[in-house]
Write a protein that holds these residues in place. Sequence first.
Motif, PDB file in Angstrom:
ATOM      1  N   ARG A  74       0.950   4.047  -2.988  1.00 37.48           N
ATOM      2  CA  ARG A  74       0.665   5.466  -2.705  1.00 37.48           C
ATOM      3  C   ARG A  74       1.811   6.364  -3.164  1.00 37.48           C
ATOM      4  O   ARG A  74       1.587   7.393  -3.815  1.00 37.48           O
ATOM      5  CB  ARG A  74       0.420   5.621  -1.197  1.00 37.48           C
ATOM      6  CG  ARG A  74       0.091   7.035  -0.756  1.00 37.48           C
ATOM      7  CD  ARG A  74      -0.408   7.028   0.677  1.00 37.48           C
ATOM      8  NE  ARG A  74      -0.578   8.366   1.200  1.00 37.48           N
ATOM      9  CZ  ARG A  74       0.333   9.017   1.917  1.00 37.48           C
ATOM     10  NH1 ARG A  74       1.501   8.430   2.204  1.00 37.48           N
ATOM     11  NH2 ARG A  74       0.099  10.229   2.363  1.00 37.48           N
ATOM     12  N   ARG A  75       3.051   5.980  -2.850  1.00 36.59           N
ATOM     13  CA  ARG A  75       4.200   6.783  -3.302  1.00 36.59           C
ATOM     14  C   ARG A  75       4.261   6.842  -4.819  1.00 36.59           C
ATOM     15  O   ARG A  75       4.553   7.892  -5.416  1.00 36.59           O
ATOM     16  CB  ARG A  75       5.512   6.189  -2.763  1.00 36.59           C
ATOM     17  CG  ARG A  75       5.792   6.388  -1.296  1.00 36.59           C
ATOM     18  CD  ARG A  75       5.950   7.834  -0.880  1.00 36.59           C
ATOM     19  NE  ARG A  75       6.974   8.558  -1.600  1.00 36.59           N
ATOM     20  CZ  ARG A  75       8.261   8.640  -1.242  1.00 36.59           C
ATOM     21  NH1 ARG A  75       8.673   7.972  -0.184  1.00 36.59           N
ATOM     22  NH2 ARG A  75       9.107   9.364  -1.933  1.00 36.59           N
ATOM     23  N   LEU A 107       1.768   6.684  -6.937  1.00 30.48           N
ATOM     24  CA  LEU A 107       0.715   7.561  -7.442  1.00 30.48           C
ATOM     25  C   LEU A 107       1.118   9.032  -7.332  1.00 30.48           C
ATOM     26  O   LEU A 107       0.818   9.839  -8.220  1.00 30.48           O
ATOM     27  CB  LEU A 107      -0.583   7.305  -6.678  1.00 30.48           C
ATOM     28  CG  LEU A 107      -1.241   5.939  -6.917  1.00 30.48           C
ATOM     29  CD1 LEU A 107      -2.454   5.755  -6.008  1.00 30.48           C
ATOM     30  CD2 LEU A 107      -1.647   5.783  -8.381  1.00 30.48           C
ATOM     31  N   TYR A 108       1.806   9.384  -6.251  1.00 26.32           N
ATOM     32  CA  TYR A 108       2.280  10.771  -6.115  1.00 26.32           C
ATOM     33  C   TYR A 108       3.404  11.064  -7.106  1.00 26.32           C
ATOM     34  O   TYR A 108       3.452  12.138  -7.718  1.00 26.32           O
ATOM     35  CB  TYR A 108       2.744  11.046  -4.681  1.00 26.32           C
ATOM     36  CG  TYR A 108       1.623  11.461  -3.760  1.00 26.32           C
ATOM     37  CD1 TYR A 108       1.032  12.714  -3.886  1.00 26.32           C
ATOM     38  CD2 TYR A 108       1.150  10.602  -2.775  1.00 26.32           C
ATOM     39  CE1 TYR A 108      -0.008  13.099  -3.042  1.00 26.32           C
ATOM     40  CE2 TYR A 108       0.120  10.981  -1.927  1.00 26.32           C
ATOM     41  CZ  TYR A 108      -0.462  12.229  -2.072  1.00 26.32           C
ATOM     42  OH  TYR A 108      -1.487  12.602  -1.251  1.00 26.32           O
ATOM     43  N   TYR A 135       2.318  13.267   1.913  1.00 25.91           N
ATOM     44  CA  TYR A 135       2.906  13.614   0.613  1.00 25.91           C
ATOM     45  C   TYR A 135       2.069  14.601  -0.196  1.00 25.91           C
ATOM     46  O   TYR A 135       2.536  15.113  -1.206  1.00 25.91           O
ATOM     47  CB  TYR A 135       3.154  12.337  -0.196  1.00 25.91           C
ATOM     48  CG  TYR A 135       4.255  11.498   0.403  1.00 25.91           C
ATOM     49  CD1 TYR A 135       5.557  11.963   0.434  1.00 25.91           C
ATOM     50  CD2 TYR A 135       3.972  10.265   0.981  1.00 25.91           C
ATOM     51  CE1 TYR A 135       6.567  11.216   1.011  1.00 25.91           C
ATOM     52  CE2 TYR A 135       4.975   9.507   1.555  1.00 25.91           C
ATOM     53  CZ  TYR A 135       6.265   9.983   1.567  1.00 25.91           C
ATOM     54  OH  TYR A 135       7.260   9.240   2.141  1.00 25.91           O
ATOM     55  N   ARG A 136       0.862  14.867   0.238  1.00 23.92           N
ATOM     56  CA  ARG A 136       0.064  15.862  -0.482  1.00 23.92           C
ATOM     57  C   ARG A 136       0.704  17.245  -0.377  1.00 23.92           C
ATOM     58  O   ARG A 136       0.523  18.089  -1.263  1.00 23.92           O
ATOM     59  CB  ARG A 136      -1.362  15.889   0.067  1.00 23.92           C
ATOM     60  CG  ARG A 136      -2.270  16.815  -0.722  1.00 23.92           C
ATOM     61  CD  ARG A 136      -3.741  16.572  -0.434  1.00 23.92           C
ATOM     62  NE  ARG A 136      -4.518  17.616  -1.059  1.00 23.92           N
ATOM     63  CZ  ARG A 136      -4.921  18.722  -0.454  1.00 23.92           C
ATOM     64  NH1 ARG A 136      -4.639  18.911   0.824  1.00 23.92           N
ATOM     65  NH2 ARG A 136      -5.627  19.626  -1.100  1.00 23.92           N
ATOM     66  N   GLN A 169       5.173  11.659   6.092  1.00 23.53           N
ATOM     67  CA  GLN A 169       4.389  10.793   5.208  1.00 23.53           C
ATOM     68  C   GLN A 169       3.186  11.518   4.590  1.00 23.53           C
ATOM     69  O   GLN A 169       2.383  10.897   3.906  1.00 23.53           O
ATOM     70  CB  GLN A 169       3.899   9.559   5.975  1.00 23.53           C
ATOM     71  CG  GLN A 169       4.997   8.601   6.386  1.00 23.53           C
ATOM     72  CD  GLN A 169       5.777   9.048   7.611  1.00 23.53           C
ATOM     73  OE1 GLN A 169       5.208   9.641   8.529  1.00 23.53           O
ATOM     74  NE2 GLN A 169       7.079   8.776   7.642  1.00 23.53           N
ATOM     75  N   LEU A 211      -1.884  11.293  -7.968  1.00 24.44           N
ATOM     76  CA  LEU A 211      -2.349  11.962  -6.764  1.00 24.44           C
ATOM     77  C   LEU A 211      -1.655  13.318  -6.715  1.00 24.44           C
ATOM     78  O   LEU A 211      -0.440  13.404  -6.924  1.00 24.44           O
ATOM     79  CB  LEU A 211      -2.018  11.156  -5.501  1.00 24.44           C
ATOM     80  CG  LEU A 211      -2.854   9.894  -5.254  1.00 24.44           C
ATOM     81  CD1 LEU A 211      -2.376   9.179  -3.989  1.00 24.44           C
ATOM     82  CD2 LEU A 211      -4.337  10.224  -5.145  1.00 24.44           C
ATOM     83  N   GLU A 255       7.530   3.632   7.400  1.00 24.69           N
ATOM     84  CA  GLU A 255       8.071   3.482   6.053  1.00 24.69           C
ATOM     85  C   GLU A 255       9.341   2.641   6.150  1.00 24.69           C
ATOM     86  O   GLU A 255       9.943   2.525   7.218  1.00 24.69           O
ATOM     87  CB  GLU A 255       8.391   4.850   5.439  1.00 24.69           C
ATOM     88  CG  GLU A 255       7.173   5.721   5.184  1.00 24.69           C
ATOM     89  CD  GLU A 255       7.551   6.997   4.438  1.00 24.69           C
ATOM     90  OE1 GLU A 255       7.356   7.060   3.216  1.00 24.69           O
ATOM     91  OE2 GLU A 255       8.033   7.934   5.094  1.00 24.69           O
ATOM     92  N   LEU A 259       0.828  -1.206   0.000  1.00 26.80           N
ATOM     93  CA  LEU A 259       0.000   0.000   0.000  1.00 26.80           C
ATOM     94  C   LEU A 259       0.864   1.259   0.000  1.00 26.80           C
ATOM     95  O   LEU A 259       0.569   2.236  -0.700  1.00 26.80           O
ATOM     96  CB  LEU A 259      -0.933  -0.002   1.211  1.00 26.80           C
ATOM     97  CG  LEU A 259      -2.022  -1.075   1.202  1.00 26.80           C
ATOM     98  CD1 LEU A 259      -2.788  -1.076   2.521  1.00 26.80           C
ATOM     99  CD2 LEU A 259      -2.978  -0.862   0.035  1.00 26.80           C
ATOM    100  N   LEU A 260       1.955   1.227   0.788  1.00 28.58           N
ATOM    101  CA  LEU A 260       2.885   2.363   0.798  1.00 28.58           C
ATOM    102  C   LEU A 260       3.492   2.590  -0.586  1.00 28.58           C
ATOM    103  O   LEU A 260       3.570   3.726  -1.076  1.00 28.58           O
ATOM    104  CB  LEU A 260       4.011   2.121   1.805  1.00 28.58           C
ATOM    105  CG  LEU A 260       3.691   2.233   3.291  1.00 28.58           C
ATOM    106  CD1 LEU A 260       4.920   1.845   4.110  1.00 28.58           C
ATOM    107  CD2 LEU A 260       3.260   3.652   3.644  1.00 28.58           C
TER     108      LEU A 260
END
Length: 330
Positions: A32-33, A35-36, A154-155, A152, A41, A184, A28-29
């Motif tokens: 998510r990373r 996607l950024y 990241y937004r 964490q 994201l 992480e 999942l981490l």
Amino acid sequence: MRQLDTYWQDLNPVALSLLPLAGLFFLLLKLRRGLYRRGWLNSVRLPVPVLVVGNIRVGGSGKSPLVAALALALKARGWRPGIIARGYGGRARQWPQAVHAGSDPGLLGDEPVMLAQLTGCPLWVGPDRVAAAQALLAENDCDLILSDDGLQHYRLRRDLEIALIDGQRRHGNGLLLPAGPLREPLSRLDQVDWRLTKGRAGPGEMALELGLGDAVGLSDPQRRRPLGQWVGQSVHALAGIAHPESFFGLLRRQGLRPITHPFADHHAFKAADIRFDDDKPVLMTHKDAVKCQGLADQRHWYVPLQARLPAAFIHQVDLALQTITGKING
């Protein structure tokens, strides 16, 4: 959390049984990373440099005292920092919100109120750090944002990162949650700009010295007392922080004999928690004191935790911020 922490320090049957969940957490981490990184994201760039102070291990490691010391050091060098934080434990119904020295810690969080008292900097809190930073900049003339935690998050696009490491507990068994204490993977530390270690520093790390200041009276902040006046004496010591033993250990190193009263992190104190059937002094952390102000009498004191930053580190941060500001304005 305190009970889990004992299983997170080594490879034991409990930790190993949780490895499948840690593997899922890792996937999942990574997703998510990714996607950024690919822009699927959205991360938000602010018009001023953003410096994030965080860690990859759950639990306290001294981030807030570091943020306070950093804010004061950068103010002394001419910067106008603003601070953002999560406001963990706050029960406010609307976010983000500004925090002042006299704000209610029950609504906005104990650590933000402590930071406001220590620094005098504009400070906004909220689960969405982007919204908190934007609100802060709309109301204040700041040329720098310091984020207390949020490594964490990241937004919020950041320019510089500081990872704080507990030199005693280090990274535990090195495993991700819930099998270990890591948010992480350890490889994340290779991506930050500085690694500061509370205690003995390892390769590539800078040592951060945390010490205790003079005790301050809760019922009258004008009352100050050096800890040396209690050397060899028994005192009540209470701490509602992530790692209470760190506070108790510092008191012992000052020569005091603490009768320890550990509480859960962000504990909501009642009068019965801090009153004892003797006349011994009661010492607590600044973070706890902001919640105990109305419960205290002449026996109650808080002892501020002070981060002493290496001069070379402050110089490096200052130069890095000047470079980033030049690029933003250029």
